[in-house]
Design a protein around this motif. Structure first.
Motif, short mmCIF file in Angstrom:
data_model
loop_
_atom_site.label_atom_id
_atom_site.label_comp_id
_atom_site.label_asym_id
_atom_site.label_seq_id
_atom_site.Cartn_x
_atom_site.Cartn_y
_atom_site.Cartn_z
N ALA A 1 0.83 -1.21 0.00
CA ALA A 1 0.00 0.00 0.00
C ALA A 1 0.87 1.26 0.00
O ALA A 1 0.53 2.26 -0.64
CB ALA A 1 -0.93 0.00 1.20
N LEU A 2 1.99 1.20 0.70
CA LEU A 2 2.91 2.34 0.72
C LEU A 2 3.49 2.59 -0.67
O LEU A 2 3.67 3.75 -1.08
CB LEU A 2 4.03 2.08 1.72
CG LEU A 2 5.09 3.18 1.85
CD1 LEU A 2 4.46 4.50 2.31
CD2 LEU A 2 6.19 2.76 2.81
N CYS A 3 3.75 1.53 -1.41
CA CYS A 3 4.26 1.70 -2.79
C CYS A 3 3.24 2.46 -3.64
O CYS A 3 3.62 3.31 -4.45
CB CYS A 3 4.55 0.34 -3.40
SG CYS A 3 5.94 -0.54 -2.66
N VAL A 4 1.96 2.15 -3.45
CA VAL A 4 0.92 2.87 -4.18
C VAL A 4 0.89 4.33 -3.75
O VAL A 4 0.82 5.25 -4.57
CB VAL A 4 -0.45 2.22 -3.95
CG1 VAL A 4 -1.57 3.06 -4.56
CG2 VAL A 4 -0.48 0.80 -4.52
N LEU A 5 0.96 4.54 -2.44
CA LEU A 5 0.91 5.91 -1.91
C LEU A 5 2.08 6.75 -2.40
O LEU A 5 1.93 7.95 -2.66
CB LEU A 5 0.89 5.86 -0.38
CG LEU A 5 0.60 7.16 0.37
CD1 LEU A 5 -0.79 7.69 0.02
CD2 LEU A 5 0.72 6.96 1.88
N MET A 6 3.24 6.13 -2.55
CA MET A 6 4.43 6.87 -2.98
C MET A 6 4.33 7.34 -4.43
O MET A 6 5.15 8.14 -4.88
CB MET A 6 5.68 5.99 -2.81
CG MET A 6 6.01 5.67 -1.36
SD MET A 6 6.33 7.12 -0.34
CE MET A 6 7.88 7.68 -1.04
N CYS A 7 3.34 6.87 -5.16
CA CYS A 7 3.12 7.34 -6.53
C CYS A 7 2.43 8.70 -6.56
O CYS A 7 2.31 9.31 -7.64
CB CYS A 7 2.29 6.33 -7.31
SG CYS A 7 3.07 4.72 -7.55
N LEU A 8 1.98 9.19 -5.39
CA LEU A 8 1.24 10.44 -5.32
C LEU A 8 2.18 11.58 -4.91
O LEU A 8 3.35 11.37 -4.64
CB LEU A 8 0.09 10.32 -4.32
CG LEU A 8 -0.87 9.14 -4.54
CD1 LEU A 8 -1.96 9.13 -3.48
CD2 LEU A 8 -1.48 9.18 -5.94
N ASN A 9 1.63 12.80 -4.86
CA ASN A 9 2.44 13.95 -4.45
C ASN A 9 2.68 13.93 -2.94
O ASN A 9 2.05 13.17 -2.20
CB ASN A 9 1.76 15.26 -4.87
CG ASN A 9 0.33 15.36 -4.37
OD1 ASN A 9 0.07 15.34 -3.17
ND2 ASN A 9 -0.63 15.44 -5.30
N TYR A 10 3.60 14.79 -2.46
CA TYR A 10 4.01 14.76 -1.06
C TYR A 10 2.84 15.05 -0.11
O TYR A 10 2.71 14.44 0.95
CB TYR A 10 5.14 15.76 -0.81
CG TYR A 10 6.46 15.35 -1.44
CD1 TYR A 10 7.06 14.14 -1.10
CD2 TYR A 10 7.10 16.17 -2.35
CE1 TYR A 10 8.25 13.75 -1.68
CE2 TYR A 10 8.30 15.80 -2.94
CZ TYR A 10 8.88 14.59 -2.59
OH TYR A 10 10.06 14.21 -3.17
#
Length: 300
Positions: A118-127
């Motif tokens: 899930a963190l990998c998905v989240l890291m695709c977004l802006n800060y």
């Protein structure tokens, strides 16, 4: 809690638990849970699209993957907290932790894998969205505890399940426009209170026995009045969100259709028939899809 047969004075056998799949309030473990977690994300992604444009399908897909992963993580957390309760309820006694098929340690390892993906998905977004998304983890972890200490665990579930109403907008815009995001988030919370209270009426007998609290036990015979109030608050919040982002006629038509759906749902609800409660609960996916369609057509 014991009922006796007039003929034999022995405890009358209790009817078997209805074979309804679990939903987010009982472990995030059914497909309905994924939809109910995902749909508020689609609303905000749709509202954040430029006028005349379709929603960002890449983000819709990314949030779909995230919803599956976070639904699964929530399921694991919920089963870890509730393993002793689940043993006492026929519908949940076969869950791996409750049945003793896996250990708590292995559950922690599995949870770590789910959250890492899930963190990998989240890291695709802006800060901004990364920080905002990470903040929801505290709700995912603590929600299962709420049924032990308050009659309003459905409210906490609403705060948890509708976080995507904030995150979807920020993923596109880089921050939240609170004049749109807050009323949209509030509408989602009210919606959760409606469908989850309906669902909780299926388990109220077991909940009393094992000491679990819910809005179904809090509202009792006044449930329909409370559901009507939540529905009205949802519709008003959707109207405010629409006005603040200049939505058009199709959007408000969808809101009106949602109001009619909720009114019919509440009017025909039989809180003492588990199968009817399940049917009404399951129909709420249509509410979320209908709003998304209204948002897309309104933008176009």
């Amino acid at each position: 809690q014991r009922r006796y047969s007039a003929a034999s004075c022995r405890p009358a056998p209790r009817p078997p638990a209805p074979p309804f799949p679990p939903h987010p309030a009982r472990g995030f473990c059914h497909l309905s849970g994924t939809w109910l977690l995902y749909l508020p994300c689609t609303w905000s992604i749709g509202l954040a699209a430029e006028p005349g444009c379709l929603p960002d399908w890449r983000l819709l897909s990314l949030f779909g993957v995230g919803a599956v992963l976070m639904r699964g993580a929530g399921c694991t957390v919920n089963d870890m907290w509730d393993r002793d309760y689940d043993k006492k309820v026929a519908r949940t006694a076969s869950r791996p932790l409750a049945a003793g098929d896996i250990s708590t340690f292995h559950s922690f390892i599995f949870l770590g894998g789910q959250l890492s993906l899930a963190l990998c998905v989240l890291m695709c977004l802006n800060y901004y969205s990364i920080v905002l998304g990470a903040a929801s983890l505290s709700l995912v972890i603590t929600y299962p505890l709420m049924k032990r200490i308050t009659y309003w665990p459905q409210l906490v579930l609403g705060f948890t399940f509708n976080w995507g109403a904030l995150l979807g907008w920020s993923a596109i815009k880089g921050s939240c426009d609170w004049s749109v995001c807050l009323p949209l988030y509030l509408a989602g919370v009210m919606w959760t209170l409606v469908y989850d209270t309906i669902y909780a009426h299926q388990d109220k007998r077991d909940d009393i026995i094992i000491g679990v609290k819910s809005t179904a036990l809090q509202f009792k015979e006044d449930t329909k009045q409370w559901l009507s109030g939540f529905s009205l608050a949802m519709l008003l919040s959707l109207c405010v969100a629409g006005m603040n982002c200049n939505q058009t006629f199709p959007y408000y038509s969808a809101v009106a259709a949602i109001g009619a759906h909720l009114a019919q749902q509440i009017y025909t609800l039989d809180i003492d028939k588990p199968e009817d409660c399940w049917k009404k609960f399951a129909s709420n996916r249509s509410v979320g899809v209908l709003l998304f369609i209204g948002i897309v057509l309104g933008n176009l």
